[in-house]
Scaffold this motif. Structure first.
Motif: not given
Ligand SMILES: [Zn+2]
Length: 423
Positions: A117-127
């Protein structure tokens, strides 16, 4: 006490040049030169092939080092990215991640999310925050998404390997010098333990790219040993900078997920069980389209011109045939279209022509007088039994795939799967 440090990096190349695998290979050697041990093989991790931000192959790199602190590696990674990444190119947004210890379940799940799927930079930062992952970013830093997914990649269920030979810098952009006959010979001796070396239909050599990047060639295979053997069989007529064997999710179908038609969305790759609803047709440009249905809806399936002979299978489908389709879903003005990578034809309908019978008395053709009855005027005879002619189908049940030249990095070639035998 030795610990494990994971390093991931992504989005270091531009559309024009650079190459993620080259930077990965340089990083690996620099770390070794500093006296550290690399654990296992470095990873080449392909991410969602439908990602609109991707450069070419949407590849990220990860490797594991014996180390108990990330500090010394931040400088090593930074200096390499600053030296080799295409930082001046618009859309090149490198990111690197450093994680002490093994990736958590959450990071592994994140990999599956990013490959499908597609992710966002915000999602990556949170993880990253939740998993105490250090982030290094350049420009927009979007590369942290792929870098994080690369260290989370779970390759225990399925993986392949790729040996990548890189060129000396003075050769970049020049014609790659090797004997094509040696590639055909290598393929003859090692296929299917190595795969996608050549495309038999087009006569094309597939191990060399056509871009000005630092890659001389890449051989894909199922074990590191077979790649070493295959590499020795090649006649290469230019000096090689070095070669590196990567462990990879290429050829594993990691991008595909079983879906129902009502659940598909733009840029995912789906496996759908359904029934052919319309007779396939060729369009201008040589593409073949048909409609597939399941009990939740309908979707257009496409075999585009570059899939060559694969289209000759698709065009033979008939409404009512039961199939499983595999491929990327794109939203088009007319609705969702699935770009076929593979098809499993599970059952074929009988094709029949129904004609009026001959009269049992005078042997002339009877005429149809209503839905179920035929009549002979001369003899005043009726019949309810039409003449039924079975037309043989030109295709067989089984699994069919697009040729190597049209195959995506992540798609699993049928040659690697014993349960994909025809019939
Ligand atoms: Zn008659």
């Amino acid at each position: 006490m030795d610990k494990k440090l994971w390093i991931g990096l992504d989005d270091t190349d531009s559309r024009k040049g650079g190459c993620t695998t080259y930077i990965g290979a340089i990083l690996l050697r620099r770390i070794r030169d500093e006296g550290y041990n690399i654990i296992g093989y470095p990873r080449l991790v392909r991410l969602n092939p439908n990602c609109p931000y991707k450069t070419r192959g949407n590849a990220a790199i990860a490797l594991a080092v014996e180390a108990d602190s990330p500090e010394p590696f931040e400088d090593i990674v930074s200096s390499i990215i600053e030296e080799y990444a295409e930082l001046q190119a618009v859309g090149t947004d490198p990111g690197a991640v450093l994680l002490l210890g093994e990736p958590s379940y959450e990071l592994k799940e994140y990999y599956w999310h990013v490959v499908r799927d597609l992710s966002t930079k915000e999602e990556a930062e949170k993880i990253a925050r939740q998993n105490k992952v250090r982030l290094l970013e350049w420009n927009m830093g979007r590369g942290i998404i792929g870098a994080l997914a690369a260290i989370g990649a779970d390759l225990t269920r399925d993986k392949t390997y790729e040996l990548i030979a890189h060129r000396k810098k003075e050769y970049w952009g020049t014609v790659r010098s090797f004997d094509p006959r040696s590639v055909w010979e290598m393929d003859r001796r090692t296929y299917p333990l190595t795969f996608d070396n050549v495309d038999r239909e087009t006569g094309e050599i597939r191990i060399t790219p056509h871009t000005p990047c630092p890659v001389l060639l890449g051989i894909r295979g199922v074990t590191p040993n077979i790649l070493e053997e295959a590499y020795k069989m090649l006649t290469i007529n230019e000096p090689v900078e070095f070669y590196t064997i990567f462990e990879t999710n290429q050829g594993t179908d990691a991008h595909l997920q079983l879906m129902r038609i009502k659940d598909v969305k733009n840029n995912v790759s789906a496996i759908i069980d359904g029934v052919v609803k319309s007779k396939p047709r060729f369009t201008v440009g040589g593409h073949v389209f048909f409609t597939l249905g399941d009990d939740t809806g309908e979707i257009t399936c496409a075999a585009y011109e570059p899939t060559k002979k694969f289209r000759h299978i698709i065009i033979e489908l008939e409404p009512g045939d039961k199939v499983t389709v595999y491929g990327a879903v794109k939203k088009k003005p007319q609705g969702f279209t699935l770009n076929l990578e593979k098809i499993h034809i599970k059952s074929l309908v009988d094709l029949k022509i129904v004609k009026p019978p001959t009269c049992p008395i005078c042997s002339k053709k009877m005429e149809k007088i209503d839905k179920t009855r035929y009549f002979c005027r001369d003899c005043n005879a009726f019949s309810r039994s039409p003449e039924v002619i079975n037309i043989g189908r030109k295709i067989l049940c089984g699994i069919y795939e697009v040729p190597p030249s049209a195959r995506r990095h992540l798609s699993k070639p049928l040659a690697l799967t014993s349960d994909y035998q025809h019939g």
